[in-house]
Design an enzyme around this catalytic site. Sequence first.
Site: not given
Ligand code: COA
Length: 317
Positions: A111, A243, A273
């Site tokens: 990315c 990005h 993304n």
């Molecule tokens: N829909 C509903 N619930 C979801 C879910 C979805 N798509 N994905 C995860 N959850 C749940 C998890 O199971 C967790 O549940 P729990 O609390 O019962 O265990 C809860 O939501 C929180 O999960 P978590 O992974 O801690 O969420 P988060 O707030 O970190 O959000 C992302 C997840 C992926 C959106 C976030 O971490 C993110 O944006 N990270 C950066 C990713 C990125 O940009 N990558 C590319 C970079 S180039």
Amino acid sequence: MTGIICGTGSFAPAKVMDNNDLAKLVDTNDEWIRERTGVVQRHIIENDTTVTMAVRAAEEAIKNAGILPEEIELIILSTLSSNLIMPCAACEVQKAIGAVNATCFDMNAACSGFIFAYNTANAYIESGLYKTVLVIGSESLSNLTDWTDRGTCILFGDGSGAVVLKAGETKSYKAVTHSDGSRGEALTCISRYAIKDDSDNGLMKMNGREVFNFAVKKVPEVINEVLEKNNVNIEEIDYFILHQANKRIVESVAKRLKADISKFPMNMMEYGNTSSASIPILIDEMRKNGELRKGQKLVMAGFGAGLSWGASIFEWN
Ligand code: COA
């Protein structure tokens, strides 16, 4: 001499998958995805490939630049999702657009790819080796997405963006880029050809929290670093083109920089993304919307797998 963006183009496939479509595949919902990521929909290829999308974006950028394909001396195509191992995708674009005088190669910095490719193009221009360069970011991430993993499939989309850089007499800014291979496990995708058993499905895997924390720390740092290195005050910047990974990341970066969020254009709502395509797609949309004016100072910042991150300053012409 430095590179001046004199043409932009972009392409996204017609098929759209919104959050409600995703909720039919995995246990998620529109509200959760919007709130945590900002993404509302993403474009998904049907018959297109990384190369065909790149061709469409490139053709538009060349037309907008008002140049002939024969004038292009170098094509750098940034991608992590090429449909080809060889020949390189850039050579296929060359063939399709008739850029017969170009030297062509692909780059993969995930990315951060567009920033790294743009900086490479600029370095070639500043060295005096080439005067007209086509830089493309093109991705078909839907081919690498695990549609059963709700932690990743909600994020990504397909698309392509391109810019034409021409050598010109304008202020040159020094870029800042970084890589940290020791943190590479946070975001991976193993080549299917390297998998000998069923221990891996050859699709993207991510530690979302870790990538999020990395981005919100390193992106403001690298933006401050590039501003300092070039003696530019943050108030002089008209737009920060980040990005488009996640709305919360962009908002957090704006907050940490104490910069107005209105200076951070976003379009991940429509595309998700698109990895190395996201920055050139956004620049192209801003040009088409009339948001870019001569003399404006802009910062581009990319971040992603590697881990890798970087920022560049440029002036709109
Ligand atoms: N829909 C509903 N619930 C979801 C879910 C979805 N798509 N994905 C995860 N959850 C749940 C998890 O199971 C967790 O549940 P729990 O609390 O019962 O265990 C809860 O939501 C929180 O999960 P978590 O992974 O801690 O969420 P988060 O707030 O970190 O959000 C992302 C997840 C992926 C959106 C976030 O971490 C993110 O944006 N990270 C950066 C990713 C990125 O940009 N990558 C590319 C970079 S180039």
